[in-house]
Design a protein around this motif. Structure first.
Motif, PDB file in Angstrom:
ATOM      1  N   LEU A  44       0.829  -1.211   0.000  1.00 39.65           N
ATOM      2  CA  LEU A  44       0.000   0.000   0.000  1.00 39.65           C
ATOM      3  C   LEU A  44       0.862   1.258   0.000  1.00 39.65           C
ATOM      4  CD1 LEU A  44      -2.822  -1.053   2.495  1.00 39.65           C
ATOM      5  CD2 LEU A  44      -2.998  -0.806   0.012  1.00 39.65           C
ATOM      6  N   ARG A  45       1.961   1.231   0.715  1.00 38.01           N
ATOM      7  CA  ARG A  45       2.843   2.399   0.755  1.00 38.01           C
ATOM      8  C   ARG A  45       3.509   2.633  -0.606  1.00 38.01           C
ATOM      9  NH1 ARG A  45       5.264   1.105   4.937  1.00 38.01           N
ATOM     10  NH2 ARG A  45       7.197   0.237   4.083  1.00 38.01           N
ATOM     11  N   LYS A  46       3.887   1.556  -1.269  1.00 39.86           N
ATOM     12  CA  LYS A  46       4.498   1.684  -2.590  1.00 39.86           C
ATOM     13  C   LYS A  46       3.495   2.208  -3.617  1.00 39.86           C
ATOM     14  CE  LYS A  46       8.644   0.015  -1.677  1.00 39.86           C
ATOM     15  NZ  LYS A  46       9.879   0.869  -1.841  1.00 39.86           N
ATOM     16  N   LEU A  47       2.230   1.775  -3.476  1.00 41.53           N
ATOM     17  CA  LEU A  47       1.204   2.229  -4.422  1.00 41.53           C
ATOM     18  C   LEU A  47       0.908   3.709  -4.263  1.00 41.53           C
ATOM     19  CD1 LEU A  47      -1.298  -0.775  -4.349  1.00 41.53           C
ATOM     20  CD2 LEU A  47       0.269  -0.124  -6.192  1.00 41.53           C
ATOM     21  N   GLU A  48       1.001   4.210  -3.031  1.00 40.23           N
ATOM     22  CA  GLU A  48       0.764   5.625  -2.795  1.00 40.23           C
ATOM     23  C   GLU A  48       1.800   6.491  -3.520  1.00 40.23           C
ATOM     24  OE1 GLU A  48       0.751   6.179   1.372  1.00 40.23           O
ATOM     25  OE2 GLU A  48      -1.206   5.223   1.695  1.00 40.23           O
ATOM     26  N   GLY A  49       2.994   5.977  -3.687  1.00 46.96           N
ATOM     27  CA  GLY A  49       4.042   6.735  -4.380  1.00 46.96           C
ATOM     28  C   GLY A  49       4.106   6.439  -5.859  1.00 46.96           C
ATOM     29  N   CYS A  50       3.121   5.726  -6.362  1.00 47.27           N
ATOM     30  CA  CYS A  50       3.110   5.374  -7.787  1.00 47.27           C
ATOM     31  C   CYS A  50       1.855   5.982  -8.423  1.00 47.27           C
ATOM     32  CB  CYS A  50       3.126   3.862  -7.961  1.00 47.27           C
ATOM     33  SG  CYS A  50       3.106   3.324  -9.700  1.00 47.27           S
ATOM     34  N   PRO A  51       1.972   7.175  -9.075  1.00 48.76           N
ATOM     35  CA  PRO A  51       0.792   7.861  -9.630  1.00 48.76           C
ATOM     36  C   PRO A  51       0.074   7.039 -10.697  1.00 48.76           C
ATOM     37  CG  PRO A  51       2.687   9.334  -9.509  1.00 48.76           C
ATOM     38  CD  PRO A  51       3.207   7.962  -9.235  1.00 48.76           C
ATOM     39  N   CYS A  53      -0.325   3.838 -10.930  1.00 48.29           N
ATOM     40  CA  CYS A  53      -0.864   2.552 -10.460  1.00 48.29           C
ATOM     41  C   CYS A  53      -2.292   2.757  -9.988  1.00 48.29           C
ATOM     42  CB  CYS A  53      -0.005   1.994  -9.339  1.00 48.29           C
ATOM     43  SG  CYS A  53       1.686   1.652  -9.849  1.00 48.29           S
ATOM     44  N   GLU A  54      -3.230   2.029 -10.583  1.00 44.56           N
ATOM     45  CA  GLU A  54      -4.648   2.152 -10.230  1.00 44.56           C
ATOM     46  C   GLU A  54      -5.126   0.877  -9.527  1.00 44.56           C
ATOM     47  OE1 GLU A  54      -6.768   3.071 -13.750  1.00 44.56           O
ATOM     48  OE2 GLU A  54      -5.807   5.031 -14.005  1.00 44.56           O
ATOM     49  N   ILE A  55      -4.555   0.557  -8.376  1.00 45.08           N
ATOM     50  CA  ILE A  55      -4.950  -0.620  -7.583  1.00 45.08           C
ATOM     51  C   ILE A  55      -5.450  -0.111  -6.238  1.00 45.08           C
ATOM     52  CG2 ILE A  55      -4.192  -2.788  -6.541  1.00 45.08           C
ATOM     53  CD1 ILE A  55      -1.982  -2.914  -8.640  1.00 45.08           C
ATOM     54  N   SER A  56      -6.678  -0.454  -5.956  1.00 48.39           N
ATOM     55  CA  SER A  56      -7.298   0.025  -4.723  1.00 48.39           C
ATOM     56  C   SER A  56      -6.782  -0.770  -3.507  1.00 48.39           C
ATOM     57  CB  SER A  56      -8.822  -0.087  -4.808  1.00 48.39           C
ATOM     58  OG  SER A  56      -9.208  -1.444  -4.943  1.00 48.39           O
ATOM     59  N   ALA A  57      -7.011  -0.206  -2.332  1.00 45.58           N
ATOM     60  CA  ALA A  57      -6.592  -0.889  -1.098  1.00 45.58           C
ATOM     61  C   ALA A  57      -7.393  -2.164  -0.867  1.00 45.58           C
ATOM     62  CB  ALA A  57      -6.759   0.061   0.092  1.00 45.58           C
ATOM     63  N   SER A  58      -8.673  -2.144  -1.271  1.00 45.45           N
ATOM     64  CA  SER A  58      -9.488  -3.352  -1.115  1.00 45.45           C
ATOM     65  C   SER A  58      -8.983  -4.478  -2.009  1.00 45.45           C
ATOM     66  CB  SER A  58     -10.952  -3.041  -1.433  1.00 45.45           C
ATOM     67  OG  SER A  58     -11.078  -2.577  -2.775  1.00 45.45           O
ATOM     68  N   ARG A  59      -8.505  -4.120  -3.188  1.00 47.86           N
ATOM     69  CA  ARG A  59      -7.958  -5.134  -4.094  1.00 47.86           C
ATOM     70  C   ARG A  59      -6.678  -5.722  -3.518  1.00 47.86           C
ATOM     71  NH1 ARG A  59      -8.834  -9.195  -7.414  1.00 47.86           N
ATOM     72  NH2 ARG A  59      -7.191  -9.411  -9.034  1.00 47.86           N
ATOM     73  N   GLU A  62      -7.695  -8.101  -0.808  1.00 48.16           N
ATOM     74  CA  GLU A  62      -8.210  -9.348  -1.395  1.00 48.16           C
ATOM     75  C   GLU A  62      -7.062 -10.249  -1.837  1.00 48.16           C
ATOM     76  OE1 GLU A  62     -11.007 -10.806  -5.155  1.00 48.16           O
ATOM     77  OE2 GLU A  62     -10.842  -8.674  -4.658  1.00 48.16           O
ATOM     78  N   CYS A  63      -6.071  -9.688  -2.477  1.00 48.20           N
ATOM     79  CA  CYS A  63      -4.926 -10.473  -2.940  1.00 48.20           C
ATOM     80  C   CYS A  63      -4.095 -10.979  -1.763  1.00 48.20           C
ATOM     81  CB  CYS A  63      -4.057  -9.616  -3.887  1.00 48.20           C
ATOM     82  SG  CYS A  63      -4.864  -9.183  -5.448  1.00 48.20           S
ATOM     83  N   THR A  64      -3.977 -10.123  -0.772  1.00 45.45           N
ATOM     84  CA  THR A  64      -3.222 -10.540   0.411  1.00 45.45           C
ATOM     85  C   THR A  64      -3.885 -11.718   1.103  1.00 45.45           C
ATOM     86  OG1 THR A  64      -2.479  -8.262   0.745  1.00 45.45           O
ATOM     87  CG2 THR A  64      -2.260  -9.772   2.597  1.00 45.45           C
TER      88      THR A  64
END
Length: 210
Positions: A44-51, A53-59, A62-64
């Protein structure tokens, strides 16, 4: 988990091997869950720094969770193998090994028939002991009764001795017959007193032996 209690191993280690394995199992489960939480937070932290990347926290969650289920399934298989190896090769006490506290059983081993015979002998000795105690109490009670009888006999003997002395000092023809009669009775009472004293001595000896 194994259903064999492994009581002899528990006697040696101070805990059942299954308890140890259960704690290891729970520790691995907790550690795996914590790792998955760390992995999820890093993603989640890496995704926040990746403009882009369109992967939601719920997704991500789910994968986790799917990955956690996958890891648990493989962990179950590996743990079952590890448990079997540890219980058979590490925690298992060989059948030919005897613990130090149980060596007395090897030295003084008895069959079931011999053990039952010993139990019967112990029961018989207990009954004999109770009978001896009861007999001793009865003898002591009899001794007390004989002491009372002995005291009464001594008083009677003293009375007859006094009468005999009076007949001897003031006796006449009629008193001579009375004296002879009294003398015979005195001798009989003396014999009875002697018999009582002998019985009392025997009872005292028996009581001391008890």
């Amino acid at each position: 988990m194994s259903v064999n209690l492994m009581a002899y191993e528990a006697q040696f280690f101070g805990f059942t091997p299954q308890t140890c394995m259960l704690r290891i199992y729970l520790a691995f489960q907790d550690y795996l869950f914590e790792i998955m939480q760390v992995v999820e937070s890093v993603i989640l932290r890496k995704l926040e720094g990746c403009p882009g990347c369109e992967i939601s926290a719920s997704r991500v969650r789910e994968c986790t969770e799917k990955f956690l289920v996958f890891m648990k399934e493989h962990f179950e298989k590996l743990f079952n193998k590890m448990e079997e190896v540890l219980l058979q090769l590490v925690f298992k006490i060989p059948e030919n090994v005897l613990l130090p506290e149980d060596k007395a059983h090897q030295q003084y081993s008895y069959s079931q028939e011999e053990f039952q015979a010993l139990q019967g002998e112990i029961s018989q000795l207990q009954q004999q002991y109770k009978a001896e105690v009861a007999a001793g109490e009865a003898l002591r009670a009899e001794l007390e009764e004989q002491k009372v009888v002995e005291a009464e006999l001594r008083k009677t003997l003293q009375l007859f001795d006094g009468l005999e002395s009076i007949c001897r000092v003031h006796g006449t023809g009629n008193f001579q017959e009375s004296l002879a009669f009294l003398t015979q009775n005195v001798k009989k009472l003396q014999d009875v007193l002697k018999d009582v004293e002998e019985k009392s001595k025997k009872i005292k000896v028996h009581d001391e032996l008890m």
